[in-house]
Enzyme design. Structure first.
Site, PDB file in Angstrom:
ATOM      1  N   GLY A 156      20.851   0.109   1.350  1.00 59.02           N
ATOM      2  CA  GLY A 156      20.876   1.182   2.335  1.00 59.02           C
ATOM      3  C   GLY A 156      21.746   2.350   1.916  1.00 59.02           C
ATOM      4  O   GLY A 156      21.602   2.909   0.826  1.00 59.02           O
ATOM      5  N   TYR A 165      -0.672  -2.582  13.545  1.00 60.77           N
ATOM      6  CA  TYR A 165       0.728  -2.699  13.941  1.00 60.77           C
ATOM      7  C   TYR A 165       1.168  -1.454  14.692  1.00 60.77           C
ATOM      8  O   TYR A 165       0.635  -0.362  14.500  1.00 60.77           O
ATOM      9  CB  TYR A 165       1.641  -2.975  12.745  1.00 60.77           C
ATOM     10  CG  TYR A 165       1.810  -1.855  11.743  1.00 60.77           C
ATOM     11  CD1 TYR A 165       2.932  -1.018  11.783  1.00 60.77           C
ATOM     12  CD2 TYR A 165       0.882  -1.660  10.718  1.00 60.77           C
ATOM     13  CE1 TYR A 165       3.106  -0.015  10.841  1.00 60.77           C
ATOM     14  CE2 TYR A 165       1.058  -0.664   9.774  1.00 60.77           C
ATOM     15  CZ  TYR A 165       2.164   0.161   9.843  1.00 60.77           C
ATOM     16  OH  TYR A 165       2.330   1.150   8.914  1.00 60.77           O
ATOM     17  N   ASP A 168       9.808   0.877   0.329  1.00 62.49           N
ATOM     18  CA  ASP A 168       8.555   0.952  -0.426  1.00 62.49           C
ATOM     19  C   ASP A 168       8.544   2.192  -1.315  1.00 62.49           C
ATOM     20  O   ASP A 168       8.092   2.147  -2.461  1.00 62.49           O
ATOM     21  CB  ASP A 168       7.361   0.995   0.529  1.00 62.49           C
ATOM     22  CG  ASP A 168       7.392  -0.120   1.563  1.00 62.49           C
ATOM     23  OD1 ASP A 168       7.900  -1.213   1.239  1.00 62.49           O
ATOM     24  OD2 ASP A 168       6.907   0.100   2.689  1.00 62.49           O
ATOM     25  N   LEU A 184       0.829  -1.202   0.000  1.00 56.14           N
ATOM     26  CA  LEU A 184       0.000   0.000   0.000  1.00 56.14           C
ATOM     27  C   LEU A 184       0.863   1.251   0.000  1.00 56.14           C
ATOM     28  O   LEU A 184       0.572   2.223  -0.706  1.00 56.14           O
ATOM     29  CB  LEU A 184      -0.956  -0.015   1.195  1.00 56.14           C
ATOM     30  CG  LEU A 184      -1.993   1.104   1.342  1.00 56.14           C
ATOM     31  CD1 LEU A 184      -1.442   2.357   1.980  1.00 56.14           C
ATOM     32  CD2 LEU A 184      -2.672   1.442   0.008  1.00 56.14           C
ATOM     33  N   ASN A 185       1.939   1.248   0.786  1.00 50.88           N
ATOM     34  CA  ASN A 185       2.847   2.394   0.791  1.00 50.88           C
ATOM     35  C   ASN A 185       3.367   2.684  -0.617  1.00 50.88           C
ATOM     36  O   ASN A 185       3.392   3.826  -1.070  1.00 50.88           O
ATOM     37  CB  ASN A 185       4.035   2.137   1.721  1.00 50.88           C
ATOM     38  CG  ASN A 185       3.621   1.833   3.140  1.00 50.88           C
ATOM     39  OD1 ASN A 185       2.526   2.180   3.579  1.00 50.88           O
ATOM     40  ND2 ASN A 185       4.494   1.162   3.876  1.00 50.88           N
ATOM     41  N   LYS A 242      18.826  -3.469  -3.120  1.00 49.05           N
ATOM     42  CA  LYS A 242      18.899  -2.248  -2.311  1.00 49.05           C
ATOM     43  C   LYS A 242      19.860  -2.484  -1.153  1.00 49.05           C
ATOM     44  O   LYS A 242      19.785  -3.507  -0.476  1.00 49.05           O
ATOM     45  CB  LYS A 242      17.506  -1.882  -1.808  1.00 49.05           C
ATOM     46  CG  LYS A 242      16.526  -1.515  -2.926  1.00 49.05           C
ATOM     47  CD  LYS A 242      15.093  -1.383  -2.433  1.00 49.05           C
ATOM     48  CE  LYS A 242      14.452  -2.735  -2.241  1.00 49.05           C
ATOM     49  NZ  LYS A 242      13.018  -2.648  -1.860  1.00 49.05           N
ATOM     50  N   ARG A 300      -2.409  -9.240  13.269  1.00 51.93           N
ATOM     51  CA  ARG A 300      -2.926  -9.376  11.899  1.00 51.93           C
ATOM     52  C   ARG A 300      -3.376 -10.794  11.567  1.00 51.93           C
ATOM     53  O   ARG A 300      -3.716 -11.088  10.416  1.00 51.93           O
ATOM     54  CB  ARG A 300      -1.848  -8.958  10.899  1.00 51.93           C
ATOM     55  CG  ARG A 300      -0.753 -10.001  10.771  1.00 51.93           C
ATOM     56  CD  ARG A 300       0.501  -9.640  10.075  1.00 51.93           C
ATOM     57  NE  ARG A 300       0.451  -8.812   8.911  1.00 51.93           N
ATOM     58  CZ  ARG A 300       1.561  -8.279   8.370  1.00 51.93           C
ATOM     59  NH1 ARG A 300       2.745  -8.529   8.920  1.00 51.93           N
ATOM     60  NH2 ARG A 300       1.494  -7.534   7.295  1.00 51.93           N
ATOM     61  N   ASN A 348      10.994  -8.642   0.367  1.00 54.42           N
ATOM     62  CA  ASN A 348      10.563  -8.188   1.696  1.00 54.42           C
ATOM     63  C   ASN A 348      10.331  -9.357   2.659  1.00 54.42           C
ATOM     64  O   ASN A 348       9.207  -9.604   3.103  1.00 54.42           O
ATOM     65  CB  ASN A 348       9.315  -7.321   1.581  1.00 54.42           C
ATOM     66  CG  ASN A 348       9.247  -6.280   2.692  1.00 54.42           C
ATOM     67  OD1 ASN A 348      10.112  -6.225   3.572  1.00 54.42           O
ATOM     68  ND2 ASN A 348       8.215  -5.456   2.658  1.00 54.42           N
ATOM     69  N   ALA A 399      10.959   3.288   3.664  1.00 51.82           N
ATOM     70  CA  ALA A 399      11.991   3.776   2.750  1.00 51.82           C
ATOM     71  C   ALA A 399      12.086   2.894   1.505  1.00 51.82           C
ATOM     72  O   ALA A 399      12.130   3.390   0.365  1.00 51.82           O
ATOM     73  CB  ALA A 399      13.340   3.833   3.460  1.00 51.82           C
TER      74      ALA A 399
END
Length: 336
Positions: free
Chosen positions: A231, A89, A265, A33-34, A229, A105, A169, A263
């Site tokens: 960082g 959350y 997302d 969603l982000n 990715k 959840r 993820n 970040a």
């Protein structure tokens, strides 16, 4: 200009951010969603961004859906469940802005997407999409049989020409064990056009000790293109369908770092927006870096629209679609 239809499959939860039994703010968020929010912001009228999930009929579900619509997200593929509500959350931050999460959840409405009576109709409507996006969390929250059914559907959609982005993820707590997660990811990678992974996750799940090792493994599993990715080191791209070298794309440090939630997302949204607009890998990744850099300077997964307007406006204004004077690669977006 043809509007591109993008379906992002995932979960959105109620977000609490703050100190237990102290000051706390309420919002909403979820990795896919982000990305949908930031992609809708970055795409303007060039994308038709659909969020695919199940929500309740309670006031919080209504409020979240209303806010997604205000962000420009198409909610026509959001199913409703009279018996269940969204998950919850809590984010807790340390002094460096790093976060830990607590989740509630297990019975969220999104977990039962494939058991919903309207899922067969939703599945038919996915046939009208150009691009599909989901994450490891999208798969992990589903019961095992439903997960396998979704993978079968995604395989068929891939065969029908839909471009699939997958963010690995990896969240260990959502899986029974590493073996289960690896088996699922192997199936997903076999139909993935562009994988968006994180170096820490690849080390945690697969034991990779370098980006080179991760790229070799992803190629063996069938991934066509991959972004790793890393960082503060930026990210690394490789076209796995050929013999092209790894392309590093650096990021610029930002201060202050308030909250690193979302970040990755935001990076995904910026990168995908760039690629769908015909930008080079380098420029699309820079857009991802800049958007993520802005997000981590604010609290919460979804930051105010005003905070991202400058970055996105520069991106949209930089050039016409597919005409990037500063392109640094000649690769194509879609796999051969």
């Amino acid at each position: 200009m043809q509007v591109q239809k993008i379906a992002l499959i995932g979960e959105c939860m109620i977000e609490l951010n703050g100190i237990p039994f102290g000051a706390m703010t309420q919002n909403y968020g979820g990795d896919v969603l982000n990305s949908a929010v930031y992609l809708a912001r970055a795409g303007g009228d060039m994308f038709d961004v659909h969020f695919v999930t199940v929500m309740g009929t309670d006031s919080l579900s209504e409020g979240m859906i209303s806010r997604w619509q205000q962000e420009g997200i198409n909610t026509s593929l959001v199913l409703r469940d009279n018996a269940r509500q969204p998950g919850l959350y809590l984010i807790q931050l340390d002094e460096k802005g790093e976060r830990t999460f607590l989740y509630w959840r297990n019975n969220s409405a999104a977990r039962y997407l494939l058991q919903h009576a309207d899922y067969p109709l939703l599945r038919q409507r996915l046939q009208n999409m150009d691009v599909l996006y989901l994450s490891g969390i999208s798969l992990a929250i589903l019961p095992e049989n439903d997960r396998q059914r979704l993978l079968i559907d995604l395989k068929q959609l891939s065969s029908d020409g839909k471009v699939i982005f997958f963010d690995s993820n990896y969240r260990p707590a959502l899986w029974e064990n590493e073996t289960q997660a690896r088996a699922c990811y192997q199936q997903m990678y076999a139909i993935t056009d562009i994988a968006l992974v994180t170096d820490d996750d690849e080390t945690s799940l697969w034991g990779d000790t370098s980006t080179e090792e991760s790229f070799h493994r992803l190629k063996r599993m069938g991934v066509k293109q991959a972004i790793i990715k890393a960082g503060e080191r930026g990210c690394f791209y490789r076209d796995l369908s050929g013999c092209k070298a790894t392309q590093p794309i650096k990021t610029q440090p930002v201060t202050p770092v308030i909250d690193t939630t979302s970040a990755g997302d935001a990076f995904n949204a910026g990168f995908i927006a760039g690629r769908l607009n015909g930008k080079s890998i380098h420029d699309a990744a820079l857009m991802g870096h800049q958007l993520a850099g802005r997000v981590i300077q604010h609290k919460g997964a979804i930051i105010p629209q005003a905070a991202t307007q400058g970055v996105i406006a520069r991106f949209l204004k930089s050039n016409e679609i597919g005409e990037n004077e500063n392109a640094r690669d000649d690769d194509t977006f879609a796999s051969d």
